[in-house]
Design a protein around this motif. Sequence first.
Motif, mmCIF file in Angstrom:
data_model
loop_
_atom_site.group_PDB
_atom_site.id
_atom_site.type_symbol
_atom_site.label_atom_id
_atom_site.label_comp_id
_atom_site.label_asym_id
_atom_site.label_seq_id
_atom_site.Cartn_x
_atom_site.Cartn_y
_atom_site.Cartn_z
ATOM 1 N N GLY A 1 0.791 -1.225 0.000
ATOM 2 C CA GLY A 1 0.000 0.000 0.000
ATOM 3 C C GLY A 1 0.818 1.267 0.000
ATOM 4 O O GLY A 1 0.348 2.312 -0.474
ATOM 5 N N LEU A 2 2.066 1.231 0.548
ATOM 6 C CA LEU A 2 2.870 2.442 0.614
ATOM 7 C C LEU A 2 3.143 3.041 -0.767
ATOM 8 O O LEU A 2 2.890 4.232 -0.986
ATOM 9 N N PRO A 3 3.640 2.264 -1.726
ATOM 10 C CA PRO A 3 3.828 2.853 -3.064
ATOM 11 C C PRO A 3 2.513 3.247 -3.718
ATOM 12 O O PRO A 3 2.475 4.215 -4.483
ATOM 13 N N LEU A 4 1.431 2.523 -3.415
ATOM 14 C CA LEU A 4 0.138 2.907 -3.983
ATOM 15 C C LEU A 4 -0.325 4.244 -3.419
ATOM 16 O O LEU A 4 -0.877 5.078 -4.149
ATOM 17 N N ARG A 5 -0.098 4.461 -2.114
ATOM 18 C CA ARG A 5 -0.466 5.749 -1.521
ATOM 19 C C ARG A 5 0.371 6.879 -2.119
ATOM 20 O O ARG A 5 -0.135 7.982 -2.364
ATOM 21 N N LYS A 6 1.645 6.602 -2.329
ATOM 22 C CA LYS A 6 2.491 7.623 -2.950
ATOM 23 C C LYS A 6 2.033 7.925 -4.369
ATOM 24 O O LYS A 6 2.011 9.083 -4.796
ATOM 25 N N MET A 7 1.640 6.879 -5.100
ATOM 26 C CA MET A 7 1.125 7.102 -6.456
ATOM 27 C C MET A 7 -0.194 7.856 -6.432
ATOM 28 O O MET A 7 -0.459 8.702 -7.284
ATOM 29 N N ALA B 1 0.688 11.405 -5.771
ATOM 30 C CA ALA B 1 1.255 11.979 -6.996
ATOM 31 C C ALA B 1 0.174 12.225 -8.040
ATOM 32 O O ALA B 1 0.199 13.238 -8.745
ATOM 33 N N ALA B 2 -0.781 11.295 -8.148
ATOM 34 C CA ALA B 2 -1.869 11.466 -9.113
ATOM 35 C C ALA B 2 -2.715 12.695 -8.772
ATOM 36 O O ALA B 2 -3.135 13.446 -9.666
ATOM 37 N N LEU B 3 -2.963 12.920 -7.472
ATOM 38 C CA LEU B 3 -3.705 14.113 -7.064
ATOM 39 C C LEU B 3 -2.925 15.386 -7.402
ATOM 40 O O LEU B 3 -3.513 16.389 -7.832
ATOM 41 N N ASN C 1 7.441 13.169 -8.619
ATOM 42 C CA ASN C 1 7.964 11.903 -9.120
ATOM 43 C C ASN C 1 7.699 10.804 -8.092
ATOM 44 O O ASN C 1 7.877 11.012 -6.887
ATOM 45 N N VAL C 2 7.279 9.633 -8.559
ATOM 46 C CA VAL C 2 6.992 8.505 -7.670
ATOM 47 C C VAL C 2 8.245 7.650 -7.551
ATOM 48 O O VAL C 2 8.778 7.176 -8.565
ATOM 49 N N PRO C 3 8.744 7.416 -6.324
ATOM 50 C CA PRO C 3 9.949 6.579 -6.177
ATOM 51 C C PRO C 3 9.647 5.118 -6.486
ATOM 52 O O PRO C 3 8.586 4.599 -6.122
ATOM 53 N N VAL C 4 10.563 4.465 -7.160
ATOM 54 C CA VAL C 4 10.421 3.045 -7.496
ATOM 55 C C VAL C 4 11.087 2.253 -6.384
ATOM 56 O O VAL C 4 12.319 2.185 -6.294
ATOM 57 N N MET D 1 4.184 8.219 -17.786
ATOM 58 C CA MET D 1 2.937 8.882 -18.176
ATOM 59 C C MET D 1 2.944 10.344 -17.747
ATOM 60 O O MET D 1 2.501 11.234 -18.474
ATOM 61 N N ARG D 2 3.500 10.615 -16.528
ATOM 62 C CA ARG D 2 3.543 11.993 -16.037
ATOM 63 C C ARG D 2 4.399 12.871 -16.952
ATOM 64 O O ARG D 2 4.010 14.001 -17.276
ATOM 65 N N LYS D 3 5.548 12.361 -17.363
ATOM 66 C CA LYS D 3 6.414 13.136 -18.248
ATOM 67 C C LYS D 3 5.728 13.417 -19.589
ATOM 68 O O LYS D 3 5.758 14.548 -20.093
ATOM 69 N N GLU D 4 5.121 12.376 -20.161
ATOM 70 C CA GLU D 4 4.440 12.573 -21.443
ATOM 71 C C GLU D 4 3.241 13.514 -21.294
ATOM 72 O O GLU D 4 2.988 14.354 -22.165
ATOM 73 N N LEU D 5 2.523 13.375 -20.174
ATOM 74 C CA LEU D 5 1.388 14.262 -19.935
ATOM 75 C C LEU D 5 1.851 15.702 -19.745
ATOM 76 O O LEU D 5 1.210 16.642 -20.244
#
Length: 603
Positions: free
Chosen positions: A199-205, A208-210, A220-223, A239-243
Amino acid sequence: MIIRSVVTKLWATIITLVTLVLVFLTFLLLQFFENNNLQQTELQMEKIGQKAAQLIETGHGNRESLASVSDITAVYSCGSSVFLGDKYQQLGSGSHLPKLGRRFFETDPNLKKVFVGGKMMERHGVFTWSPNSERQIRLMIVGVPVRLSSGKTGAVYVYQSLQIAQTAMDRSKRLIYISAGIAIILTTFFAFFLSTRIGLPLRKMRSAALQVARGNFDVNVPVITTDEVGELAIAFNKMRKELKASVTALKQEKEQLAGIIDNMADGVLLLDESSEIVASNPPAIHFLKSWSFEQNEDRENWKMTPKVIQEWIEKMTFQSKQTVHEISLQGHFWVIILTPLFDQKKIRGAVAVLRDMTEERHLDQMKKGFVANVSHELRTPISMIQGYSEAIIDDIAQTDAEKKEMAKIVLDESKRLGRLVSELLDLAKLEAGHFQLNKRSTALDDFFHHAVRKFDNLAQNEAVQLTLRCDLPADAHFVLDPDRIEQVLTNLIDNALRHTPTKGEVVVAVRMLPDALRIRIRDTGTGIDEEDLPFVFERFYKADKARTRGKAGTGLGLAIAKHIVEAHGGEISVHSKKNNGTTFEFTLPKIVEKDWDYSEKLS
């Protein structure tokens, strides 16, 4: 919010699944242990019963054998009873076991079958004994048939309270419950760790999406991991860069389009499918305000689409093609081009381009008028020259004085024709930008006195007072083209004298301003009509529509004067009222000497 999170759902799912598995497993284990304990107890009692029966059979039922049976059952905390023929004997029982009477065994059909009947059989099971109505004891009884060599038959009954087995079962249950509780607790921590790990990376994503939704494309979302969640983070960053690139391009394109539309000379109206105005630019707003003013509508309603455009849009929607319309509004001539906007096959709106063609129409009229004016101005002197030349050739003049007079007219008209051609050439050079100014530092006092003094004789002949008023510093100099500025003064003073009646006054006022030189030529003449004022600096424009000879000029002097002043970087204007005089004013900006020297070198 926490209840609906992925971590909570994943954690609750794992806990629920493990709990269900553990409950089901606990139930099966309890059943297994219970059945196993009963089976083990039953087997043990069967062995005890068989050993007791063997002792009774070998001892022929004497007291020693029965005592041995009683001792054996006492060791294993069991009670025992023996039937030999019709005799019943209670051998022994522990302090926790009841003493069973004969009637107990004879009344129970299952127990009675062991020693009664044509065929002897062993019988065991779980029975309930009630010494009184308030207490019941559950027993396990095993009956083993006995056959003696003396011919006696009977049975040995070994019984034990189920409380002992229940005690073992309770211990087993407690152990199972403790194990299940520990398993659930460990599973809870494991599930929480696992769900948090996922859930931690999902919460970060999500965060970031918000941020991206709010327009922040730099997050930027850490991998963290290399699994599917890590791949999702990589895909999100890509996707963020292209957007960001797409949004930046769209924003730049939108700004460019808005800048182009706002700075277009033509008006642009964007209309939706209901003919409502979605977007507009300044020229379109000017058109809408002019329409609202002319229609006497509320000025606050200028944002409404004009009815005539709505009607045209309806026709355009029916025809599904571009249409062009013309309309005259507040002295301006507009051409309106309506283009439909399609959403696949459906028309979703229209674009109206509003083109102000007033200047083009005026230029067309000026071109036609220029040809007519040039033809008229050239035809008059040419006709005069031709007529008097023919008169001289045909000897119509009888005397030398008449011939001289005719020759003088021919000369004057030829000079007039030459002046007209020269002014046309000068005007063409000025408008084409090929006119070269010869600027130099000029003494202003001498310059203006010389320019005005030329008209003293003309002023005296017309009985008009000509005055020069100079508000200049001592020995004032100014950078200008003296020949061209003198041409401007000559034209303006000559016009003032020609249109000022007898005993009138013409004043030439010169004043040095901090950053410019201002010259005013004011007369007390007939003035200019209000409708003629906007056109006095146009070519061949004359307030005297009859174009009579004498006081009427070529109509090019003021146009040339305007171009000369503007070539110096100055401005010229006129103010007049009918029968109340006219004032021409022009200003020349001050030029630093080093600047004009440098420009001369460039030229």
